[in-house]
Design an enzyme around this catalytic site. Structure first.
Site, PDB file in Angstrom:
ATOM      1  N   HIS A  72     -16.530  -5.727   0.975  1.00 63.08           N
ATOM      2  CA  HIS A  72     -15.422  -5.456   0.056  1.00 63.08           C
ATOM      3  C   HIS A  72     -14.841  -6.751  -0.491  1.00 63.08           C
ATOM      4  O   HIS A  72     -14.513  -7.646   0.269  1.00 63.08           O
ATOM      5  CB  HIS A  72     -14.330  -4.656   0.761  1.00 63.08           C
ATOM      6  N   TYR A 201      -3.859   0.685   0.241  1.00 64.10           N
ATOM      7  CA  TYR A 201      -2.661   0.621   1.085  1.00 64.10           C
ATOM      8  C   TYR A 201      -1.508   1.134   0.233  1.00 64.10           C
ATOM      9  O   TYR A 201      -1.162   0.503  -0.763  1.00 64.10           O
ATOM     10  CB  TYR A 201      -2.376  -0.824   1.512  1.00 64.10           C
ATOM     11  N   TYR A 384      -5.684 -12.027   4.684  1.00 60.48           N
ATOM     12  CA  TYR A 384      -6.454 -10.791   4.883  1.00 60.48           C
ATOM     13  C   TYR A 384      -7.918 -11.096   5.200  1.00 60.48           C
ATOM     14  O   TYR A 384      -8.516 -10.473   6.089  1.00 60.48           O
ATOM     15  CB  TYR A 384      -6.341  -9.887   3.641  1.00 60.48           C
TER      16      TYR A 384
HETATM   17  C1  PHB Z   1      -9.649   1.338   9.464  1.00 59.41           C
HETATM   18  O1  PHB Z   1     -10.610   1.469   8.697  1.00 59.41           O
HETATM   19  O2  PHB Z   1      -9.567   2.003  10.506  1.00 59.41           O
HETATM   20  C2  PHB Z   1      -8.566   0.392   9.096  1.00 59.41           C
HETATM   21  C3  PHB Z   1      -8.705  -0.384   7.972  1.00 59.41           C
HETATM   22  C4  PHB Z   1      -7.706  -1.265   7.608  1.00 59.41           C
HETATM   23  C5  PHB Z   1      -6.567  -1.360   8.366  1.00 59.41           C
HETATM   24  C6  PHB Z   1      -6.426  -0.592   9.515  1.00 59.41           C
HETATM   25  C7  PHB Z   1      -7.426   0.294   9.880  1.00 59.41           C
HETATM   26  O3  PHB Z   1      -5.584  -2.205   7.980  1.00 59.41           O
END
Ligand code: PHB
Ligand code: APR
Length: 391
Positions: A72, A201, A384
């Protein structure tokens, strides 16, 4: 039984450490209290930073991840019904993340350990650790009703947040730092195509939501929920309806729903234990620290500790104690930055039951700043994808 390093816990931290040490010719034994199936049945996050990808390659366990994982280059932030893309790759000079479930990663590590016929004990009961203040530490456990003992040079405490290793550290030396957030995440796994190519998000007045995935046909979604909620009270139908409400109209429209394969509620917590070394006992991964899942750092921090610990132990067996002496300090520098980032993402995106108008306006200002400032987006992106190792 005697080994150089006894590893307590067969989560990603313990198994990855075992694999890196094996490749350096250091013998280990892994002692895990649960069954192999239980460990593999736990559904956890699935975002792997470049530095962790590199470490998995170094451990020789990266091939299925590269074949099946999804790269990604960005994430999306959604608020006020609009999605804003954060171009992770563009903002960080080419860095990306890998979407690959922790369950799959754990399986790859278990397979590698099995292929090398390395000693691993599952369903070990009454695990206890001893004499790590001296040169001959020991791990005791009960297996099939018989008491056993492993003596070793070092103990690696990779036994997670509820494990025995941190609990055995001398109370006068151990210091802990903690923040408990008054909310949980309700997660749902389904055999449905992800709603979007990248993770979303979403900060919504009804609460935070996250759209993630495990593959092109398997999705993982989360809803902020109350800590008083139970999984039983959330039917699949309620989950999907609520998720749609918290997404922008286009995503809500295109969301493909289906029966859940798994549903669970996790509390959100930040926690750090210092130091991470007590004589010949080292803590690594969730045994030493917890982050809320918002920044997807849990697994990556475990990998980062293991990188430092494996190098430190390899250095020790080549004649230098510098690595083990510096272990705790090096780990904690990186941990606290990930703790800060995870706390910040959590505070930015959730609706807190005790927040007042001022708190809300600050969140709104920060989100607006973020989508209009390249500097702010760059700060998010570089955290990130994972901060570089300085040593
Ligand atoms: C997940 O795919 O479980 C996942 C992805 C990103 C996050 C937390 C969990 O910030
Ligand atoms: N004796 C032996 N094993 C134990 C004991 C004990 N007393 N207590 C716990 N364990 C085992 C657990 O059953 C578990 O399999 O230790 C293992 C710890 O694994 P994880 O909890 O997965 O922790 P870690 O390997 O540090 O991985 C960190 O997992 O929780 C996620 O977000 C976190 O992704 C991160 C990753």
């Amino acid at each position: 039984m005697r080994v150089q390093v006894a590893i307590v816990g067969a989560g990603p931290a313990g198994l990855l450490l075992g694999q890196l040490l094996y490749r350096a010719g250091i013998d280990t034994m892994v002692i895990e209290q649960r069954s192999q199936d239980y460990v593999l049945g736990r559904i956890r996050a699935g975002i792997i930073e470049q530095v962790a990808i590199d470490l998995l390659d170094e451990a020789g366990v990266g091939s299925r991840m590269h074949a099946e994982g999804l790269i990604h280059a960005g994430i999306e932030l959604c608020f006020n019904d609009v999605r804003h893309r954060i171009d992770l790759k563009g903002l960080t000079g080419g860095q990306q993340v890998m979407v690959y479930g922790q369950t799959e990663l754990t399986k790859d590590l278990m397979d590698a350990r099995e292929a090398a016929s390395l000693p691993t004990v599952y369903e070990a009961e009454d695990v206890s650790i001893h004499d790590f203040d001296g040169e001959q530490p020991r791990v005791r456990y009960v297996k099939d009703g018989l008491a056993r003992e492993v003596s070793c040079d070092f103990i690696a405490g990779c036994d997670g947040f509820h494990g025995v290793c941190r609990a055995s550290a001398p109370a006068g030396i151990l210091r802990t730092y903690e923040r408990v957030y008054p909310l949980g995440w309700l997660g749902l796994l389904s055999e449905t195509p992800p709603v979007s190519e990248e993770l979303i998000y979403s900060s919504h007045e009804r609460g935070f939501a996250l759209c993630s995935m495990r593959s092109r046909t398997r999705s993982r979604y989360y809803l902020q929920c109350s800590l008083a909620d139970t999984v039983e009270q959330w039917t699949d139908r309620m989950f999907w309806d609520e998720l749609k409400r918290r997404l922008d109209p286009e995503a809500a429209e295109s969301l493909v729903t289906g029966p859940s394969i798994e549903k669970s509620i996790a509390p959100l917590r930040s926690f750090v234990a210092e130091p991470m070394r007590f004589g010949r006992l080292f803590l690594a991964g969730d045994a030493a620290h917890i982050v809320p899942p918002t920044g997807a750092k849990g697994l990556n921090l475990a990998a980062s500790d293991v990188r430092y610990l494996s190098r430190a132990l390899i250095e020790f067996y080549s004649g230098s104690s510098d690595g083990i002496d510096g272990y705790s300090g090096r780990c904690l520098q990186r941990i606290w930055k990930a703790e800060r980032f995870s706390w910040w993402m959590t505070m930015l995106l959730h609706r807190f039951p005790d927040a007042d108008g001022f708190d809300r306006r600050i969140q709104e200002a920060e989100l607006d700043y973020l989508v209009h400032s390249v500097a702010a987006q760059t700060a998010l992106a570089e955290n990130y994808v994972g901060l570089p190792f300085r040593d």
